[in-house]
Motif scaffolding. Structure first.
Motif, PDB file in Angstrom:
ATOM      1  N   SER A 272     -15.927  -6.369  -8.677  1.00  0.00           N
ATOM      2  CA  SER A 272     -15.470  -7.689  -9.096  1.00  0.00           C
ATOM      3  C   SER A 272     -14.096  -7.929  -8.480  1.00  0.00           C
ATOM      4  CB  SER A 272     -15.404  -7.775 -10.631  1.00  0.00           C
ATOM      5  OG  SER A 272     -14.944  -9.046 -11.037  1.00  0.00           O
ATOM      6  N   GLY A 273     -14.104  -8.296  -7.210  1.00  0.00           N
ATOM      7  CA  GLY A 273     -12.844  -8.482  -6.494  1.00  0.00           C
ATOM      8  C   GLY A 273     -12.213  -9.837  -6.769  1.00  0.00           C
ATOM      9  N   PRO A 274     -10.990 -10.029  -6.314  1.00  0.00           N
ATOM     10  CA  PRO A 274     -10.285 -11.295  -6.532  1.00  0.00           C
ATOM     11  C   PRO A 274     -10.867 -12.429  -5.702  1.00  0.00           C
ATOM     12  CG  PRO A 274      -9.003  -9.881  -5.105  1.00  0.00           C
ATOM     13  CD  PRO A 274     -10.165  -9.060  -5.575  1.00  0.00           C
ATOM     14  N   VAL A 275     -10.789 -13.628  -6.227  1.00  0.00           N
ATOM     15  CA  VAL A 275     -11.203 -14.822  -5.496  1.00  0.00           C
ATOM     16  C   VAL A 275     -10.006 -15.274  -4.657  1.00  0.00           C
ATOM     17  CG1 VAL A 275     -12.054 -17.185  -5.688  1.00  0.00           C
ATOM     18  CG2 VAL A 275     -12.777 -15.470  -7.356  1.00  0.00           C
ATOM     19  N   LEU A 276     -10.134 -15.194  -3.350  1.00  0.00           N
ATOM     20  CA  LEU A 276      -9.009 -15.464  -2.459  1.00  0.00           C
ATOM     21  C   LEU A 276      -8.971 -16.940  -2.076  1.00  0.00           C
ATOM     22  CD1 LEU A 276      -9.315 -12.307  -0.167  1.00  0.00           C
ATOM     23  CD2 LEU A 276      -7.889 -12.635  -2.205  1.00  0.00           C
ATOM     24  N   ALA A 277      -7.976 -17.642  -2.597  1.00  0.00           N
ATOM     25  CA  ALA A 277      -7.859 -19.076  -2.350  1.00  0.00           C
ATOM     26  C   ALA A 277      -7.059 -19.394  -1.096  1.00  0.00           C
ATOM     27  CB  ALA A 277      -7.209 -19.746  -3.566  1.00  0.00           C
ATOM     28  N   GLN A 278      -6.271 -18.454  -0.630  1.00  0.00           N
ATOM     29  CA  GLN A 278      -5.401 -18.704   0.516  1.00  0.00           C
ATOM     30  C   GLN A 278      -6.191 -18.759   1.818  1.00  0.00           C
ATOM     31  OE1 GLN A 278      -2.263 -15.842   0.898  1.00  0.00           O
ATOM     32  NE2 GLN A 278      -1.443 -16.717   2.809  1.00  0.00           N
ATOM     33  N   LYS A 279      -5.996 -19.814   2.569  1.00  0.00           N
ATOM     34  CA  LYS A 279      -6.698 -19.964   3.842  1.00  0.00           C
ATOM     35  C   LYS A 279      -6.149 -18.982   4.880  1.00  0.00           C
ATOM     36  CE  LYS A 279      -7.930 -24.854   3.389  1.00  0.00           C
ATOM     37  NZ  LYS A 279      -7.820 -26.211   4.013  1.00  0.00           N
ATOM     38  N   GLY A 280      -7.034 -18.587   5.778  1.00  0.00           N
ATOM     39  CA  GLY A 280      -6.615 -17.716   6.865  1.00  0.00           C
ATOM     40  C   GLY A 280      -6.754 -16.240   6.579  1.00  0.00           C
ATOM     41  N   ARG A 282      -8.783 -12.766   5.273  1.00  0.00           N
ATOM     42  CA  ARG A 282     -10.163 -12.296   5.331  1.00  0.00           C
ATOM     43  C   ARG A 282     -10.813 -12.453   3.958  1.00  0.00           C
ATOM     44  NH1 ARG A 282     -12.206  -6.236   7.248  1.00  0.00           N
ATOM     45  NH2 ARG A 282     -14.352  -6.856   7.766  1.00  0.00           N
ATOM     46  N   TYR A 283     -12.037 -12.854   3.957  1.00  0.00           N
ATOM     47  CA  TYR A 283     -12.829 -13.101   2.746  1.00  0.00           C
ATOM     48  C   TYR A 283     -12.305 -14.291   1.930  1.00  0.00           C
ATOM     49  CZ  TYR A 283     -14.308  -8.339   3.884  1.00  0.00           C
ATOM     50  OH  TYR A 283     -14.757  -7.221   4.542  1.00  0.00           O
ATOM     51  N   HIS A 284     -11.684 -15.221   2.626  1.00  0.00           N
ATOM     52  CA  HIS A 284     -11.236 -16.450   1.950  1.00  0.00           C
ATOM     53  C   HIS A 284     -12.443 -17.159   1.320  1.00  0.00           C
ATOM     54  CE1 HIS A 284      -9.690 -20.435   1.183  1.00  0.00           C
ATOM     55  NE2 HIS A 284     -10.490 -20.955   2.108  1.00  0.00           N
ATOM     56  N   GLU A 285     -12.231 -17.653   0.118  1.00  0.00           N
ATOM     57  CA  GLU A 285     -13.294 -18.349  -0.614  1.00  0.00           C
ATOM     58  C   GLU A 285     -13.003 -19.853  -0.657  1.00  0.00           C
ATOM     59  OE1 GLU A 285     -16.272 -19.515  -1.810  1.00  0.00           O
ATOM     60  OE2 GLU A 285     -16.440 -17.377  -2.296  1.00  0.00           O
ATOM     61  N   PRO A 286     -13.644 -20.653   0.191  1.00  0.00           N
ATOM     62  CA  PRO A 286     -13.394 -22.096   0.203  1.00  0.00           C
ATOM     63  C   PRO A 286     -13.690 -22.768  -1.145  1.00  0.00           C
ATOM     64  CG  PRO A 286     -14.609 -21.414   2.160  1.00  0.00           C
ATOM     65  CD  PRO A 286     -14.615 -20.253   1.226  1.00  0.00           C
ATOM     66  N   ASN A 296      -8.233 -15.576 -10.516  1.00  0.00           N
ATOM     67  CA  ASN A 296      -9.410 -15.045 -11.207  1.00  0.00           C
ATOM     68  C   ASN A 296     -10.231 -14.139 -10.300  1.00  0.00           C
ATOM     69  OD1 ASN A 296      -8.752 -16.351 -13.526  1.00  0.00           O
ATOM     70  ND2 ASN A 296     -10.406 -17.850 -13.466  1.00  0.00           N
ATOM     71  N   LYS A 297     -11.159 -13.401 -10.917  1.00  0.00           N
ATOM     72  CA  LYS A 297     -12.032 -12.509 -10.164  1.00  0.00           C
ATOM     73  C   LYS A 297     -13.463 -13.035 -10.151  1.00  0.00           C
ATOM     74  CE  LYS A 297      -9.478  -8.181 -10.807  1.00  0.00           C
ATOM     75  NZ  LYS A 297      -9.593  -6.758 -11.243  1.00  0.00           N
ATOM     76  N   TYR A 298     -14.227 -12.544  -9.175  1.00  0.00           N
ATOM     77  CA  TYR A 298     -15.649 -12.870  -9.115  1.00  0.00           C
ATOM     78  C   TYR A 298     -16.401 -12.198 -10.268  1.00  0.00           C
ATOM     79  CZ  TYR A 298     -15.182 -14.548  -4.255  1.00  0.00           C
ATOM     80  OH  TYR A 298     -14.840 -15.240  -3.118  1.00  0.00           O
ATOM     81  N   PHE A 299     -17.569 -12.708 -10.534  1.00  0.00           N
ATOM     82  CA  PHE A 299     -18.509 -12.017 -11.420  1.00  0.00           C
ATOM     83  C   PHE A 299     -18.944 -10.716 -10.747  1.00  0.00           C
ATOM     84  CE2 PHE A 299     -20.320 -15.569  -9.050  1.00  0.00           C
ATOM     85  CZ  PHE A 299     -21.111 -14.900  -8.133  1.00  0.00           C
ATOM     86  N   ARG A 300     -19.491  -9.796 -11.530  1.00  0.00           N
ATOM     87  CA  ARG A 300     -19.945  -8.525 -10.972  1.00  0.00           C
ATOM     88  C   ARG A 300     -21.090  -8.740  -9.982  1.00  0.00           C
ATOM     89  NH1 ARG A 300     -16.803  -3.924 -11.547  1.00  0.00           N
ATOM     90  NH2 ARG A 300     -15.613  -4.167 -13.481  1.00  0.00           N
ATOM     91  N   HIS A 301     -20.955  -8.091  -8.820  1.00  0.00           N
ATOM     92  CA  HIS A 301     -21.998  -8.158  -7.807  1.00  0.00           C
ATOM     93  C   HIS A 301     -21.919  -6.918  -6.936  1.00  0.00           C
ATOM     94  CE1 HIS A 301     -18.384  -9.864  -5.900  1.00  0.00           C
ATOM     95  NE2 HIS A 301     -18.880  -9.383  -4.758  1.00  0.00           N
ATOM     96  N   ALA A 302     -23.001  -6.598  -6.232  1.00  0.00           N
ATOM     97  CA  ALA A 302     -23.043  -5.401  -5.396  1.00  0.00           C
ATOM     98  C   ALA A 302     -22.260  -5.621  -4.111  1.00  0.00           C
ATOM     99  CB  ALA A 302     -24.484  -5.039  -5.069  1.00  0.00           C
ATOM    100  N   THR A 303     -21.529  -4.601  -3.702  1.00  0.00           N
ATOM    101  CA  THR A 303     -20.796  -4.695  -2.442  1.00  0.00           C
ATOM    102  C   THR A 303     -21.780  -4.840  -1.285  1.00  0.00           C
ATOM    103  OG1 THR A 303     -19.095  -3.620  -1.096  1.00  0.00           O
ATOM    104  CG2 THR A 303     -20.743  -2.193  -2.087  1.00  0.00           C
ATOM    105  N   GLY A 304     -21.354  -5.525  -0.241  1.00  0.00           N
ATOM    106  CA  GLY A 304     -22.288  -5.947   0.797  1.00  0.00           C
ATOM    107  C   GLY A 304     -22.751  -4.898   1.785  1.00  0.00           C
ATOM    108  N   GLN A 305     -22.135  -3.692   1.762  1.00  0.00           N
ATOM    109  CA  GLN A 305     -22.540  -2.677   2.749  1.00  0.00           C
ATOM    110  C   GLN A 305     -23.993  -2.231   2.561  1.00  0.00           C
ATOM    111  OE1 GLN A 305     -19.632  -2.709   1.206  1.00  0.00           O
ATOM    112  NE2 GLN A 305     -18.105  -2.667   2.832  1.00  0.00           N
TER     113      GLN A 305
END
Length: 405
Positions: A272-280, A282-286, A296-305
């Motif tokens: 449950s990583g942070p929701v990155l609002a800052q543009k530019g 990596r892993y920015h969340e539009p 805030n953080k994301y809901f629980r989800h499986a890592t993408g690897q």
């Protein structure tokens, strides 16, 4: 004399008239009596008819009641029989298989139709399924790759993905399907697509998707992969893994087999990583504003690897693919698709070992399923280091042959 005769004529005429009146009176009385007698004799017959009609109606009513009773009894017996049939485990299993087969045929037809309409290249394996001859697999492992990742693919082929005939044998004997997953370029038929086609001709280990490749299109690619794989292969599990991750296939199969009885299971290293609002960054969340206040953080989800989903969840994605929302990060998108569903989330840390600790875990008998470097979101310089990681953390060349799922 004539007067005498005339007088006598008048008397005779008066006498006749008088007699006629008396006889008329008696005749009237006689007719009345005769009529009464006649009526008394004639009325019983209609009464008999009425009784006969009532008796007939009663008999018909009884017959009707018997018919109704028989119908009700038959219906009750039929319902009881159906009820008993539906309670039978065999009947439930047969019904479930029928529904599953229809769902797969529908998904395959949709995917084929979209491919034909778009004129996009797809796998040669992509054919409408034949329900009667469709075999069952344990898992389909889709290795996410890109046009520029030829060296990564070769490093995977040289380590944990069996090549050529051994891979086909793995499908036939163990029910494990493995393919590199890739779409097409923005210019179909161009140099990039021709290079993949040449590689496919040599190795035969690609699953081509009706999808335009691009980093920001990973969510769409993930959706397309599960939809296509579900249409092609009837498997218990569908796995997505990146081409810079080391995987022990026998260990993965044994781990997933534990959850075969779970209809809706989502397996991976949950985070449950942070929701990155800052543009530019990596892993920015539009669409950060959808997740509440900044920070805030994301809901629980499986890592993408690497993650795996059960058959029912792959079916859900296939059926609802046109209405599932895509976030920019594909692992977030997948997790969001299962929100609100009755899904069991399995947090299995063996699916995300580090390349430094996988060796001692293997020596301790706790073999890792997947290994990579968190700092690189995969094995750093994987094309060069995959063989070394496989040597230190691999399950051994005979593990797959000896495995039983």
């Amino acid at each position: 004399m004539s007067m005498k005769h005339h007088h006598r004529g008048l008397e005779l005429s008066a006498s006749k008239s008088f007699v006629s009146k008396k006889w008329t009176f008696f005749l009237c009385i006689g007719f009345f009596c005769a009529g009464t007698l006649f009526s008394d004799r004639m009325w019983p017959e209609p009464e008999a008819n009425v009784v006969s009609r009532e008796a007939r109606d009663e008999r018909l009513h009884l017959v009707s009641d018997d018919c109704d009773s028989s119908k009700k009894s038959s219906k009750l017996e039929s319902k009881d029989s159906l009820g008993e049939a539906y309670k039978s485990p065999d009947a439930i299993q047969t019904l479930d298989k029928t529904i599953s087969a229809l769902e797969m045929e529908l998904a395959a037809a949709r995917a084929a139709q979209e491919s034909i309409m778009n004129g996009s290249p797809v796998s040669d394996d992509f054919k409408l399924p034949e329900t009667a001859t469709r075999r069952k697999y344990l898992m389909v492992v889709g290795v996410n790759t890109a046009f520029s990742s030829r060296k990564r693919r070769d490093s995977v082929r040289a380590t944990w993905m069996p090549p050529g005939e051994n891979r086909k044998k793995l499908e036939e004997e163990k029910g494990i399907v493995m393919r590199f997953v890739i779409g097409h370029s923005a210019t179909p038929g161009g140099i990039l697509d021709r290079a993949i086609q040449a590689e496919e001709s040599k190795h035969g280990d690609f699953l081509r998707l009706d999808h335009v490749e691009g980093y920001l299109e990973l969510s769409a690619k993930t959706k397309s992969y599960f939809t296509t794989a579900y249409a092609l292969w009837d498997a218990d599990f569908y796995v997505k893994v990146d081409d810079d991750v080391h995987v022990n296939i026998a260990t993965l199969g044994a781990e997933l087999a534990r959850y075969r009885m779970k209809p809706r299971v989502y397996i991976g290293c949950m985070k449950s990583g942070p929701v990155l609002a800052q543009k530019g960054v990596r892993y920015h969340e539009p669409e950060y504003w959808k997740f509440g206040e900044e920070g805030n953080k994301y809901f629980r989800h499986a890592t993408g690897q690497l993650y795996a989903i059960s058959r029912e969840l792959a079916s859900y994605i296939s059926i609802n693919q046109n209405v599932l929302h895509k976030y920019v990060n594909e692992d977030v998108s997948l997790g969001s698709w299962f929100l609100g569903l009755d899904v069991e989330h399995v947090d299995d840390r063996r699916l995300c070992c580090g390349t430094t600790d996988c060796e001692w875990k293997a020596q301790a008998g706790n073999m890792c399923v997947a290994s990579f470097d968190w700092s690189c979101s995969g094995i750093c310089r994987s094309a060069d280091r995959m063989k070394d990681v496989h040597r230190r953390c691999g399950e051994g060349p005979n593990a797959l042959l000896a495995a039983s799922f």
